[in-house]
Design a protein around this motif. Structure first.
Motif, PDB file in Angstrom:
ATOM      1  N   VAL A  54       8.749  13.710   9.175  1.00 35.95           N
ATOM      2  CA  VAL A  54       8.388  14.827  10.057  1.00 35.95           C
ATOM      3  C   VAL A  54       9.437  15.923   9.926  1.00 35.95           C
ATOM      4  O   VAL A  54      10.648  15.653   9.982  1.00 35.95           O
ATOM      5  CB  VAL A  54       8.291  14.356  11.522  1.00 35.95           C
ATOM      6  N   ASP A  55       8.970  17.168   9.768  1.00 35.16           N
ATOM      7  CA  ASP A  55       9.854  18.320   9.666  1.00 35.16           C
ATOM      8  C   ASP A  55       9.186  19.515  10.335  1.00 35.16           C
ATOM      9  O   ASP A  55       8.230  20.073   9.789  1.00 35.16           O
ATOM     10  CB  ASP A  55      10.156  18.630   8.199  1.00 35.16           C
ATOM     11  N   ASP A  56       9.668  19.908  11.499  1.00 39.23           N
ATOM     12  CA  ASP A  56       9.083  21.004  12.272  1.00 39.23           C
ATOM     13  C   ASP A  56       7.588  20.745  12.506  1.00 39.23           C
ATOM     14  O   ASP A  56       7.228  19.789  13.167  1.00 39.23           O
ATOM     15  CB  ASP A  56       9.326  22.343  11.585  1.00 39.23           C
ATOM     16  N   GLN A  57       6.723  21.580  11.901  1.00 35.19           N
ATOM     17  CA  GLN A  57       5.274  21.456  12.115  1.00 35.19           C
ATOM     18  C   GLN A  57       4.597  20.596  11.050  1.00 35.19           C
ATOM     19  O   GLN A  57       3.376  20.552  10.994  1.00 35.19           O
ATOM     20  CB  GLN A  57       4.616  22.839  12.099  1.00 35.19           C
ATOM     21  N   THR A  58       5.377  19.933  10.212  1.00 31.11           N
ATOM     22  CA  THR A  58       4.831  19.253   9.040  1.00 31.11           C
ATOM     23  C   THR A  58       5.020  17.744   9.141  1.00 31.11           C
ATOM     24  O   THR A  58       6.113  17.268   9.467  1.00 31.11           O
ATOM     25  CB  THR A  58       5.511  19.767   7.761  1.00 31.11           C
ATOM     26  N   ILE A  59       3.961  17.009   8.845  1.00 33.17           N
ATOM     27  CA  ILE A  59       4.043  15.553   8.699  1.00 33.17           C
ATOM     28  C   ILE A  59       3.661  15.212   7.260  1.00 33.17           C
ATOM     29  O   ILE A  59       2.576  15.583   6.794  1.00 33.17           O
ATOM     30  CB  ILE A  59       3.111  14.824   9.681  1.00 33.17           C
ATOM     31  N   SER A  60       4.561  14.548   6.550  1.00 32.88           N
ATOM     32  CA  SER A  60       4.304  14.141   5.166  1.00 32.88           C
ATOM     33  C   SER A  60       3.967  12.658   5.133  1.00 32.88           C
ATOM     34  O   SER A  60       4.637  11.844   5.781  1.00 32.88           O
ATOM     35  CB  SER A  60       5.525  14.418   4.286  1.00 32.88           C
ATOM     36  N   LEU A  61       2.933  12.325   4.386  1.00 30.76           N
ATOM     37  CA  LEU A  61       2.474  10.945   4.254  1.00 30.76           C
ATOM     38  C   LEU A  61       2.840  10.425   2.866  1.00 30.76           C
ATOM     39  O   LEU A  61       2.445  11.009   1.855  1.00 30.76           O
ATOM     40  CB  LEU A  61       0.956  10.877   4.451  1.00 30.76           C
ATOM     41  N   TYR A  62       3.587   9.332   2.825  1.00 32.75           N
ATOM     42  CA  TYR A  62       4.008   8.710   1.577  1.00 32.75           C
ATOM     43  C   TYR A  62       3.401   7.312   1.443  1.00 32.75           C
ATOM     44  O   TYR A  62       3.206   6.613   2.451  1.00 32.75           O
ATOM     45  CB  TYR A  62       5.536   8.566   1.528  1.00 32.75           C
ATOM     46  N   ALA A  63       3.158   6.916   0.224  1.00 37.24           N
ATOM     47  CA  ALA A  63       2.804   5.525  -0.056  1.00 37.24           C
ATOM     48  C   ALA A  63       4.073   4.688  -0.057  1.00 37.24           C
ATOM     49  O   ALA A  63       5.062   5.066  -0.688  1.00 37.24           O
ATOM     50  CB  ALA A  63       2.115   5.417  -1.409  1.00 37.24           C
ATOM     51  N   ASP A  64       4.051   3.573   0.648  1.00 35.49           N
ATOM     52  CA  ASP A  64       5.170   2.627   0.634  1.00 35.49           C
ATOM     53  C   ASP A  64       4.807   1.511  -0.346  1.00 35.49           C
ATOM     54  O   ASP A  64       4.139   0.540   0.010  1.00 35.49           O
ATOM     55  CB  ASP A  64       5.412   2.078   2.034  1.00 35.49           C
ATOM     56  N   ARG A  65       5.246   1.677  -1.595  1.00 35.80           N
ATOM     57  CA  ARG A  65       4.841   0.731  -2.646  1.00 35.80           C
ATOM     58  C   ARG A  65       5.626  -0.574  -2.605  1.00 35.80           C
ATOM     59  O   ARG A  65       5.326  -1.488  -3.380  1.00 35.80           O
ATOM     60  CB  ARG A  65       4.930   1.406  -4.006  1.00 35.80           C
ATOM     61  N   THR A  66       6.606  -0.678  -1.698  1.00 33.24           N
ATOM     62  CA  THR A  66       7.231  -1.984  -1.493  1.00 33.24           C
ATOM     63  C   THR A  66       6.265  -2.943  -0.825  1.00 33.24           C
ATOM     64  O   THR A  66       6.510  -4.143  -0.779  1.00 33.24           O
ATOM     65  CB  THR A  66       8.505  -1.869  -0.634  1.00 33.24           C
ATOM     66  N   ARG A  67       5.145  -2.409  -0.305  1.00 34.54           N
ATOM     67  CA  ARG A  67       4.148  -3.221   0.386  1.00 34.54           C
ATOM     68  C   ARG A  67       2.866  -3.325  -0.440  1.00 34.54           C
ATOM     69  O   ARG A  67       1.786  -3.594   0.093  1.00 34.54           O
ATOM     70  CB  ARG A  67       3.875  -2.635   1.775  1.00 34.54           C
ATOM     71  N   ALA A  68       3.003  -3.128  -1.739  1.00 28.91           N
ATOM     72  CA  ALA A  68       1.855  -3.201  -2.645  1.00 28.91           C
ATOM     73  C   ALA A  68       1.438  -4.656  -2.869  1.00 28.91           C
ATOM     74  O   ALA A  68       2.183  -5.601  -2.572  1.00 28.91           O
ATOM     75  CB  ALA A  68       2.197  -2.544  -3.972  1.00 28.91           C
ATOM     76  N   LEU A  69       0.219  -4.821  -3.412  1.00 26.05           N
ATOM     77  CA  LEU A  69      -0.350  -6.137  -3.708  1.00 26.05           C
ATOM     78  C   LEU A  69      -0.683  -6.183  -5.206  1.00 26.05           C
ATOM     79  O   LEU A  69      -1.826  -5.944  -5.598  1.00 26.05           O
ATOM     80  CB  LEU A  69      -1.610  -6.370  -2.868  1.00 26.05           C
ATOM     81  N   PRO A  70       0.290  -6.468  -6.047  1.00 25.83           N
ATOM     82  CA  PRO A  70       0.052  -6.375  -7.497  1.00 25.83           C
ATOM     83  C   PRO A  70      -1.024  -7.311  -8.020  1.00 25.83           C
ATOM     84  O   PRO A  70      -1.694  -6.980  -9.004  1.00 25.83           O
ATOM     85  CB  PRO A  70       1.416  -6.691  -8.114  1.00 25.83           C
ATOM     86  N   ALA A  71      -1.227  -8.459  -7.406  1.00 25.30           N
ATOM     87  CA  ALA A  71      -2.277  -9.371  -7.873  1.00 25.30           C
ATOM     88  C   ALA A  71      -3.650  -8.940  -7.372  1.00 25.30           C
ATOM     89  O   ALA A  71      -4.634  -8.980  -8.115  1.00 25.30           O
ATOM     90  CB  ALA A  71      -1.973 -10.800  -7.423  1.00 25.30           C
ATOM     91  N   ASN A  72      -3.720  -8.514  -6.139  1.00 24.33           N
ATOM     92  CA  ASN A  72      -4.994  -8.148  -5.528  1.00 24.33           C
ATOM     93  C   ASN A  72      -5.396  -6.710  -5.843  1.00 24.33           C
ATOM     94  O   ASN A  72      -6.593  -6.401  -5.934  1.00 24.33           O
ATOM     95  CB  ASN A  72      -4.891  -8.323  -4.004  1.00 24.33           C
TER      96      ASN A  72
END
Length: 318
Positions: A32-50
């Protein structure tokens, strides 16, 4: 314009994180920065097999973005968003600019009350027909987010799709890496994520999943669930890139929230889409161009179920 107040950010993000995700991994991170919310992928929570291409991970983040938009509209904030704003940062999926606005009667704002009550309902639905008018609402909801929802009406096609679900179960459960990954995401509720299993039986349940191929039994049950569901439908997109997956996620959550507004719950049976060989077969059964992204079942729930656990907000906001 004054920065967003902390309580406003908290309220919006508390709704955003109630989005569904594969194995309840909750693979998102916000800044969050002032009026902005940035959405990131958290790839530490990925499912490489599925989910080896992070397709479902991205769809899950799209669902969170849709919830964010709905919560913003409910709080009288206009949300202007840009997808994939930085080609050098593949984890940055969206940037949302929020502006104060007049009280809204938008289609997003009216969905707000459904966010907290939507559930992934994996049990059998009540034997009650869903009206064509409700189904058409769901089709239009998907279209509003540049996706399509195709309801499977033909009994022959429905049975063929149900067979693909069972075949997908057999293939996935025969894969030891897939079983180990599933077991690793079986958690006690206090963890705040994953597939909830009571703590006393968790070690045994994990050992059983890791050790035994239960594909035939699970497949038979899932095949019956698919065949008996009042509505079986495929949500898809015209393309199959990251931006399409984000569109699919936003469409999915809009459809799920609209479904709940009409008294429905839903769950997915994505096995035929998670496996490339079966996805092609499903695409052929649909008889249309484009790419299937989710196989969904809708109906009226016969009982109330608790919400899936959620991580603490401070763990997903940086």
């Amino acid at each position: 314009m004054a920065p967003l107040r902390p309580e406003t950010v908290t309220s919006i993000l508390q709704s955003a994180v109630l989005a569904p995700s594969s194995h309840n991994t909750q693979p998102w991170h916000f800044e969050v920065d002032d009026q902005t919310i940035s959405l990131y992928a958290d790839r530490t929570r990925a499912l490489p097999a599925n989910d080896p291409e992070d397709r479902e991970l991205t769809i899950s983040c799209g669902c969170a973005l849709m919830n964010l938009r709905v919560a913003a509209a409910h709080g009288n904030w206009a949300a202007n968003y840009e997808l994939l704003p930085n080609s050098e940062d593949e984890d940055l999926l969206a940037v949302v600019q929020l502006y104060s606005t007049e009280p809204s009667n938008s289609s997003e704002a009216e969905l707000f009350s459904a966010i907290a009550h939507r559930r992934t309902y994996r049990k059998r639905f009540a034997p009650r027909e869903v009206s064509r008018s409700i189904i058409e609402e769901l089709v239009q909801a998907a279209a509003k987010e540049q996706a399509w929802l195709q309801v499977i009406d033909s009994e022959e096609t429905r049975q063929a799709v149900a067979a693909l679900v069972a075949e997908g179960d057999a293939i996935q459960w025969s894969n030891p890496s897939w079983r180990r990954e599933l077991a690793a995401w079986m958690h006690p509720r206090r963890r705040g994520d994953g597939l909830t299993v009571p703590g006393l039986v968790l070690p045994v349940a994990q050992a059983v999943v890791r050790t035994f191929d239960m594909g035939n039994g699970v497949g038979a049950n899932d095949r019956q669930l698919a065949d008996e569901s009042p509505v079986l439908a495929v949500l898809g997109t015209d393309g199959d890139g990251v931006q399409d997956w984000l569109a699919a996620g936003q469409a999915l959550e809009r459809v799920l929230l609209r479904a709940h507004r009409n008294g429905l719950q839903a769950s997915h049976l994505n096995q035929p889409i998670q496996l490339a060989s079966l996805r092609i077969k499903l695409q052929h059964l649909l008889g249309r161009s484009g790419f299937p992204q989710l196989l969904l079942r809708f109906g009226f729930a016969e009982e109330e179920i608790p919400a899936a656990p959620r991580r603490r907000l401070e763990d997903v906001v940086g």
